[in-house]
Design an enzyme around this catalytic site. Structure first.
Site, PDB file in Angstrom:
ATOM      1  N   HIS A   7       0.722  -1.884  -0.329  1.00 26.19           N
ATOM      2  CA  HIS A   7       0.094   0.181  -0.394  1.00 26.19           C
ATOM      3  C   HIS A   7       0.419   1.104   0.000  1.00 26.19           C
ATOM      4  CE1 HIS A   7      -3.496  -2.261   0.560  1.00 26.19           C
ATOM      5  NE2 HIS A   7      -3.272  -2.489   1.665  1.00 26.19           N
ATOM      6  N   ASP A  44      -2.783 -10.605  -2.144  1.00 26.62           N
ATOM      7  CA  ASP A  44      -2.854 -10.414  -1.484  1.00 26.62           C
ATOM      8  C   ASP A  44      -4.341  -9.984  -1.623  1.00 26.62           C
ATOM      9  OD1 ASP A  44      -2.530  -8.841   1.527  1.00 26.62           O
ATOM     10  OD2 ASP A  44      -3.516  -8.064   0.963  1.00 26.62           O
ATOM     11  N   HIS A  49      -6.113  -7.380  -0.302  1.00 29.87           N
ATOM     12  CA  HIS A  49      -5.940  -6.349  -0.645  1.00 29.87           C
ATOM     13  C   HIS A  49      -5.847  -5.663  -1.988  1.00 29.87           C
ATOM     14  CE1 HIS A  49      -6.732  -6.464   4.169  1.00 29.87           C
ATOM     15  NE2 HIS A  49      -8.010  -5.607   3.634  1.00 29.87           N
ATOM     16  N   ASP A 108      -4.287 -13.427   3.585  1.00 33.23           N
ATOM     17  CA  ASP A 108      -5.753 -12.268   4.027  1.00 33.23           C
ATOM     18  C   ASP A 108      -7.108 -12.788   2.841  1.00 33.23           C
ATOM     19  OD1 ASP A 108      -4.446 -11.135   2.106  1.00 33.23           O
ATOM     20  OD2 ASP A 108      -4.811  -9.328   3.067  1.00 33.23           O
TER      21      ASP A 108
HETATM   22  C1  OKP Z   1      -3.209  -4.433   4.376  1.00 31.05           C
HETATM   23  B1  OKP Z   1      -2.584  -5.578   3.586  1.00 31.05           B
HETATM   24  C2  OKP Z   1     -11.077  -0.837   6.896  1.00 31.05           C
HETATM   25  C3  OKP Z   1     -10.248  -0.724   7.743  1.00 31.05           C
HETATM   26  C4  OKP Z   1      -9.367  -1.055   7.252  1.00 31.05           C
HETATM   27  C5  OKP Z   1      -6.431  -1.319   6.167  1.00 31.05           C
HETATM   28  C6  OKP Z   1      -6.211  -2.867   6.175  1.00 31.05           C
HETATM   29  C7  OKP Z   1      -4.876  -2.615   5.809  1.00 31.05           C
HETATM   30  C8  OKP Z   1      -4.062  -4.591   5.296  1.00 31.05           C
HETATM   31  N1  OKP Z   1     -11.938  -0.127   7.810  1.00 31.05           N
HETATM   32  N2  OKP Z   1      -7.585  -1.369   7.207  1.00 31.05           N
HETATM   33  O1  OKP Z   1      -2.809  -5.633   2.525  1.00 31.05           O
HETATM   34  O2  OKP Z   1      -2.771  -6.854   4.637  1.00 31.05           O
HETATM   35 ZN    ZN Z   2      -3.993  -7.249   2.961  1.00 31.22          ZN
END
Ligand code: OKP
Ligand code: ZN
Length: 357
Positions: free
Chosen positions: A170, A211, A213, A300
């Site tokens: 990110h 991932d 996300h 995840d």
């Molecule tokens: C990081 B990685 C939503 C909160 C999200 C951030 C998630 C970061 C993920 N309300 N929090 O890509 O696993």
């Molecule tokens: Zn993630």
């Protein structure tokens, strides 16, 4: 499979993040790496290697100079400001979470002199506390990824894994968020390209992000570049973090047109559907004909992950690793997310085993 890991990540042990409107205990914890390490120690074919120091100037090819200066100095400066305002909190306890963010569509961006404003200038969310050890931990994670690239480039091994935290995908050219401060996968790709260019004018690296996300930072960094292909399978940003990037119409720009492949998926996606998108990502990578592959791996996508929304099961990760191995590319795996402490170790272990076959 060569594995690189360092203990420096322990120095970044955040307590709280902002989630669903309140402060909650952090999901991104040192224990994540400890659990994976314990599992890999018991896994056949995992060779742990010491992380060697390397010149880190490649980081400046990916991240903005002022941003790096910010990461390196903000914690003591923030603590000094707290002290000046009569808050004597022990710096070891201080975690930086910004509350005000850069406005869109400015004609000229000005970095505020207030440390509170400065953190908001560089941040994209309120979930990424900067602790006293955050920068050192992020730098150690980057170094692990670079060591993995060197091992593969020097043909000491066909596959290497950097087991590290905090994650990186990110983090963009000059912004942090999603627990990420330095983009290890992007820096590793740049390092690999630099090495390849010592021997040849042709140098292409692909990054596959699995991932849950979307890797918005990696996408942004390479969006206009023809030498790095980025493919990502992730929760559709219309409903999933990071919300603003990861749409399928984002295909790259200029010289990078066609070099960005986003495959967003609906909530509840199981392996059978995920697999079809992954195959499309692999086709795109195959057509690009890269000299090496970097995988941003997150555990995840598992059904038990507490902050994500897919339904992969533990056994599916061996199949995922296996499918990616069909590319037959020298491969570096970089650890990104995965927050279910119960399944994290076995998921990473299955994936890596699937990858080496
Ligand atoms: C990081 B990685 C939503 C909160 C999200 C951030 C998630 C970061 C993920 N309300 N929090 O890509 O696993
Ligand atoms: Zn993630």
């Amino acid at each position: 499979m060569w594995v690189f890991t360092s203990e420096v990540h322990q120095d970044h042990a955040p307590r709280t993040e902002f989630f669903r409107g309140t402060l909650v205990p952090c999901f991104e914890l040192p224990l994540r790496i400890d659990l994976i390490k314990a599992h890999l120690n018991l896994t056949e074919s995992m060779d742990f290697h010491a992380v060697e120091p390397l010149a880190l100037d490649v980081i400046s090819q990916i991240h903005d100079g002022r941003y790096l200066e910010f990461l390196q100095t903000i914690h003591p400066r923030w603590c000094k400001q707290l002290e000046a305002e009569g808050d004597p909190t022990d710096p070891k306890e201080v975690e930086i979470l910004p509350h005000t963010f850069l406005t869109r569509h400015l004609d000229r961006e000005v970095v505020p002199t207030s440390v509170y404003g400065e953190a908001g200038y560089y941040a994209m969310d309120t979930a990424s506390p900067i602790t006293v050890g955050a920068f050192a931990a992020a730098r150690a994670a980057t170094l692990g990824a670079m060591n993995a690239v060197e091992a593969v480039y020097q043909e000491k091994t066909r596959n290497a894994f950097s087991l590290s935290r905090p994650p990186g995908h990110h983090a963009a050219h000059d912004s942090y968020g999603g627990y990420c401060f330095l983009n290890h996968a992007a820096i590793a790709a740049q390092h690999w390209l630099n090495l390849l260019r010592q021997r040849s004018t042709e140098a292409r690296i692909a990054i596959l992000d699995v991932d849950f996300h979307h890797g918005n930072g990696t996408q942004q960094i390479f969006y206009q570049r023809p030498d790095v292909y980025f493919a990502s399978v992730h929760g559709d940003p219309r409903w999933a973090y990071p919300y603003f990037l990861g749409h399928d119409h984002q295909t790259g720009r200029g010289e990078g047109e066609g070099m960005n492949l986003n495959l967003p998926l609906p909530a509840g996606t199981p392996w059978n559907d995920y697999r079809e998108s992954l195959k499309k990502a692999l086709q795109g990578i195959h057509r690009f004909a890269p000299h090496g592959l970097i995988i941003s791996f997150g555990a995840d996508t598992h059904e038990e992950d507490p902050i994500s929304g897919f339904r992969l099961q533990t056994d599916d990760y061996a199949a995922m690793g296996n499918l990616i191995a069909s590319l037959r590319l020298p491969t570096v795996v970089v650890m990104e997310g995965g927050y279910s402490l119960g399944i994290l170790g076995s998921v990473v272990s299955r994936f890596l085993q699937g990858l080496v076959g």
